[in-house]
Write a protein that holds these residues in place. Sequence first.
Motif, PDB file in Angstrom:
ATOM      1  N   PHE A  23       0.828  -1.204   0.000  1.00 39.32           N
ATOM      2  CA  PHE A  23       0.000   0.000   0.000  1.00 39.32           C
ATOM      3  C   PHE A  23       0.867   1.261   0.000  1.00 39.32           C
ATOM      4  CE2 PHE A  23      -0.043   1.205   4.615  1.00 39.32           C
ATOM      5  CZ  PHE A  23      -0.218   2.564   4.476  1.00 39.32           C
ATOM      6  N   CYS A 239      -5.279   4.881   5.088  1.00 38.74           N
ATOM      7  CA  CYS A 239      -4.793   3.544   4.730  1.00 38.74           C
ATOM      8  C   CYS A 239      -4.032   2.885   5.876  1.00 38.74           C
ATOM      9  CB  CYS A 239      -3.897   3.612   3.498  1.00 38.74           C
ATOM     10  SG  CYS A 239      -4.776   3.896   1.962  1.00 38.74           S
ATOM     11  N   ALA A 334      -9.108   1.003   1.958  1.00 39.36           N
ATOM     12  CA  ALA A 334      -9.357   1.981   3.022  1.00 39.36           C
ATOM     13  C   ALA A 334     -10.777   2.521   2.935  1.00 39.36           C
ATOM     14  CB  ALA A 334      -8.345   3.122   2.936  1.00 39.36           C
TER      15      ALA A 334
END
Length: 461
Positions: A23, A239, A334
Amino acid sequence: MSQQVKQEGFSSKFAHIMTLAGFCIGISNMWKFPYMVGANGGGIFLLIYLVCAVLVGLPLFILEQQLGRSATLAGVPGMAKLSNKSKFWTFGAGWLGLITVMLIACYFWTILGWNVGYIFKTASGALYGLGTDNAAVAAEFSSFSGSWGCVFAALLCAILAWFMLNTGFKQGVEKLCTYALPTLMVLLVGLAIYSNMLPGANAGLKWYLTPNFEGVDIPAAFQAAVVQVFFSVGVGMACAFVYGSYMSKKDNLMQDSCIAVCCDTFVAFMSGMVVTPALFAFGIEPSAGPGLIFISLPQIFNAMGNIPGRIFGTLYLIAVFLACLTSIVAVLEAGVANLGQRYGWSRRKTTTLVTFVTFGISVLVTRNMAPEGALSGMTFLGDFGLFDTLDCLASGFGLTFGALFMLLFVLFKYGFPRFMEEANWGAGDKLRLRPWMKWYYMIPLPIFLVATAICIIGMYF
């Protein structure tokens, strides 16, 4: 509060680290970092970036993840839980991150459309006939960047991401990162070796690795480096909070955060090692700006010759795609986790909504760049197109203020001693937060963030 999007977790230590790194690693490393290096003096920007990654990115990354792990929920419901339903902190450290991540997704699809379109253009040799004519290559990108062809390419990515998210976190997001990240790193190492063997590449390597203050606006380079770290590491955008909520108390958050940030920094560094020497080898201006990958690099690929250029270019753009895909899936995760947990929606419903809305807005972003059409040439916030407007709101303001809110929450509401104790869950004897670190979180780190916010406001307004 209903939670139809169930609390997820990681299947293994390696999968956890790869997903965490996945990520972080994305378009910021592969697309933005090389041109930021070129626009801010080469080696001096690299040095400032590395310092900011350690002194700003890592502490905030640890902080945001630990808030998620403590809450065991995504940012919006998690901050409501940690702050005893305070609307101020829930918005500032929860909703603001969700809004930011959704804004990023809205123009992320457009970049993915460029990326996929240029993979096919490079592999097929469609760009080779343009040679090293900068005007011709720039015109080709201008024509494609706002086209329906770009929209279609982005749609393919959206469908792929939707399927991955709908298979569940472990089978979709985690598995993608577990295979894509090692592949990306191997590709980058191979491409960097090839790039640095090109005639004339040594000058680019020296410029990239040697700090030189001459002619460089240091405050501007610092501001650019901090924002780049925020965007690259992924703080202030909901996130890290979500991924922290998937961790157990036994996980060594401190160690895993350090590894993830190192992986992210390694990919950014290697991306510069691929691009910068090649630019110097073929006499391309390193400060080409946002169009570097799609305007300057195709000229390099063409100068290498038909077959070598097509192979090198295609492999590099595939590496960019792998980084982008892991990043966009993490960004969407997210949104899915926050909205699903907050409103009690199923994973399929939430994934469909998040993907549909962000992709739908991205169509407007893409068509705003078209040379003609109803949206062509429309500006916002002064002279900004829709792409730059969303980037300004998300990267410039959302990330910075989201990170600042979370830091202030820990310092003045949650309490640093409690945060330190929880951050050290599962930590070894050596790599731990220490009481003396409180002064750094209380004084230098807020000053960094406030200075960055002031610089951003001055830059945009």
